[in-house]
Design an enzyme around this catalytic site. Structure first.
Site, mmCIF file in Angstrom:
data_model
loop_
_atom_site.group_PDB
_atom_site.id
_atom_site.type_symbol
_atom_site.label_atom_id
_atom_site.label_comp_id
_atom_site.label_asym_id
_atom_site.label_seq_id
_atom_site.Cartn_x
_atom_site.Cartn_y
_atom_site.Cartn_z
ATOM 1 N N TRP A 1 0.883 -1.186 0.039
ATOM 2 C CA TRP A 1 0.036 -0.029 0.072
ATOM 3 C C TRP A 1 0.956 1.155 -0.033
ATOM 4 O O TRP A 1 0.639 2.192 -0.635
ATOM 5 C CB TRP A 1 -0.916 -0.013 1.174
ATOM 6 C CG TRP A 1 -1.860 1.235 1.467
ATOM 7 C CD1 TRP A 1 -3.003 1.449 0.995
ATOM 8 C CD2 TRP A 1 -1.500 2.536 2.115
ATOM 9 N NE1 TRP A 1 -3.535 2.671 1.080
ATOM 10 C CE2 TRP A 1 -2.615 3.403 1.905
ATOM 11 C CE3 TRP A 1 -0.486 2.885 2.727
ATOM 12 C CZ2 TRP A 1 -2.705 4.362 2.203
ATOM 13 C CZ3 TRP A 1 -0.531 4.158 3.140
ATOM 14 C CH2 TRP A 1 -1.520 4.945 3.034
ATOM 15 N N HIS A 2 1.880 1.294 0.684
ATOM 16 C CA HIS A 2 2.753 2.263 0.717
ATOM 17 C C HIS A 2 3.538 2.813 -0.275
ATOM 18 O O HIS A 2 3.964 3.830 -0.692
ATOM 19 C CB HIS A 2 3.945 2.329 2.033
ATOM 20 C CG HIS A 2 3.420 2.576 3.288
ATOM 21 N ND1 HIS A 2 2.427 1.468 4.026
ATOM 22 C CD2 HIS A 2 3.186 3.522 4.143
ATOM 23 C CE1 HIS A 2 2.022 1.880 5.172
ATOM 24 N NE2 HIS A 2 2.624 3.220 5.137
ATOM 25 N N GLY A 3 3.808 1.696 -1.418
ATOM 26 C CA GLY A 3 4.672 2.192 -2.451
ATOM 27 C C GLY A 3 4.787 0.940 -3.269
ATOM 28 O O GLY A 3 4.936 -0.229 -2.807
ATOM 29 N N PHE B 1 2.256 8.410 -1.270
ATOM 30 C CA PHE B 1 1.341 7.229 -1.181
ATOM 31 C C PHE B 1 -0.190 7.565 -1.848
ATOM 32 O O PHE B 1 -0.944 6.328 -1.711
ATOM 33 C CB PHE B 1 1.444 6.746 0.149
ATOM 34 C CG PHE B 1 2.967 6.587 0.630
ATOM 35 C CD1 PHE B 1 4.036 5.832 -0.214
ATOM 36 C CD2 PHE B 1 3.202 7.076 1.632
ATOM 37 C CE1 PHE B 1 5.260 5.935 0.026
ATOM 38 C CE2 PHE B 1 4.585 7.084 2.198
ATOM 39 C CZ PHE B 1 5.394 6.349 1.537
#
Length: 475
Positions: free
Chosen positions: A326-328, A475
């Site tokens: 999700w973050h990257g 993000f």
């Protein structure tokens, strides 16, 4: 439009003043227009993308509510697929394509699919895509579960997704907490104004005075890893722990404070995470809106901790793998998430033994033991942040190797002189005292008129304005 800009200051004053002067029935319309302008100020065309997602989930919510049986589930799945599809296209397509290319090379084949940015050279990841996608998904899930009535007013639903204080970097709100507030009638309330402005001032202080100052050291060291000593990288990693905390929690404070000034209450997103006594407690204090999202919509549906131990470990790892992704779209974020998953799995394994249960103390435990748990938890979190901050996985391992190469420790050459370094440590002490003893403190009216101008003046006097972007915008 950045919170730490003159543009936002003028925008906020204008919108808030107008909000309290127009008839209350028109307030949602003003906020919707203001939120659309706020998002369009980054890249106008991406407002269209957000609009498509809003239309899909608006109708999905209504159709889910008016359907029965398997049709409801099918509609929910289609809505989730559409949301994840947009996220995958913009954020993960090139990541997946690059990994497919590497696999094909190993078997002597060629991947004919070009990178997305070769097809669309001007394509840029929409600001805050992961945040408002998850917020939209929570709406349809809650309607499906029967915890939220479908919103039939298209404008009100659009405002739920677009609400400008938390649109770009959260908190990721649930519909039960926010939707009804857009219909609520409220008048000027000094307590809301005072609370909101206090949060905004402290959030701005954390961002421009602490986070952006610490970024000077972190960016300099992490941009030239091969030529950095172990001591310089260790200090930079230590500073990054507080840079990312002050940057992200500062944004959350400004977002929550901005909403509060206008009469809306958003959820708390941070609660002194570096005072956590375990990794589990850390995730109950850090980015609370995201950790509870994964808990409620991924971990518990997978079975949570009600299954066999092996399944619990699997569920935990899935959650943190997804959290990293999700973050990257990069393996370094996936590794960062997996490291935290391993921490929690090891804690669950060790806590099955009596000796480890006794070592796990609560708020009533002996102070030295509690301090040890806090320090140990911080060191584990700091180690994981190396993967998060490094420019690549290989660079992260190089940093780790250097830090644990004790022969490479010498007087560090960092991007600060002695006076600035001491001042930074003083700021760190102030942050610790604030989080420990004054986390929820809101001054009374008399003290407010003393502290608010003082904090604003300190932001102007000591603020670093060379790095304006918030870390979590990516993000």
């Amino acid at each position: 439009m950045l919170f730490n800009s003159l543009h936002f200051l003028l925008f906020f004053i204008f919108v808030t003043t107008l909000l309290y002067t127009i008839p209350w029935k028109l307030r949602w319309l003003l906020l919707l227009a203001a939120s659309a302008y706020f998002y369009a100020s980054f890249i106008p065309v991406y407002l269209i993308i957000l609009g498509v997602v809003i239309v899909i989930d608006y109708f999905a919510g209504i159709w889910i509510e008016n359907s029965n049986g398997h049709k409801r589930l099918l509609l929910l799945i289609l809505s989730l697929v559409a949301n994840v599809g947009f996220l995958a296209f913009f954020k993960y397509f090139d990541f997946l394509n690059n990994n497919i290319t590497h696999v094909f090379k190993l078997i002597g084949q060629k991947n004919e699919m070009p990178p997305l940015r070769e097809i669309f050279p001007s394509l840029i990841l929409p600001i805050g895509l992961s945040f408002h996608t998850f917020q939209s998904m929570s709406y349809t899930i809650e309607v499906y579960r029967g915890n939220q009535k479908a919103e039939y007013n298209f404008g009100i639903y659009s405002l739920y997704v677009l609400f400008y204080p938390q649109l770009v970097a959260g908190p990721i709100e649930r519909p039960q907490n926010v939707l009804w507030q857009f219909r609520e009638r409220f008048d000027y309330d000094w307590e809301n104004i005072r609370t909101g402005l206090t949060l905004i001032a402290w959030g701005m202080f954390k961002k421009v005075v602490i986070a952006d100052r610490f970024a000077l050291v972190t960016d300099a060291a992490y941009s030239d890893v091969p030529n950095q000593s172990a001591s310089a990288l260790l200090i930079a990693t230590f500073f990054y722990c507080f840079q990312i905390y002050c940057d992200f929690s500062g944004y959350s404070d400004i977002a929550i404070g901005t909403a509060r000034v206008m009469g809306f209450k958003l959820m708390t997103n941070f609660n002194a995470p570096y005072f956590a006594e375990s990794i589990s407690e850390f995730w109950k204090r850090w980015h609370i809106s995201l950790s509870t999202w994964f808990r409620d919509y991924v971990y518990i549906p997978l079975g949570g901790n009600r299954r066999a131990k092996s399944r619990v470990y699997f569920n935990t790892m899935v959650v943190f793998l997804l959290s990293g992704l999700w973050h990257g779209a990069d393996w370094k974020f996936i590794i960062w998430g997996c490291v935290h998953g391993i921490y929690l799995i090891l804690a669950q394994i060790f806590n099955t033994h009596t000796i480890f249960r006794r070592a796990h103390v609560g708020k009533g435990g002996p102070l030295p033991v509690r301090l040890f748990h806090i320090l140990w938890t911080f060191l584990l979190v700091a180690f994981a942040w190396i993967f998060f901050r490094a420019n690549s996985v290989s660079e992260a391992f190089e940093i780790i190797h250097k830090i644990f190469n004790f022969s490479d420790y010498r007087i560090p050459n960092i991007a600060m002189n002695t006076g600035e370094f001491i001042f930074s440590l003083g700021l760190l002490l102030l942050l610790v005292i604030k989080d420990k003893y004054f986390a929820r403190y809101i001054p009374d009216t008399r003290l407010f008129w003393m502290l608010f101008p003082l904090v604003c003046f300190c932001c102007y006097l000591f603020g670093v304005f060379t790095s304006n972007q918030f870390i979590y915008f990516q993000f």
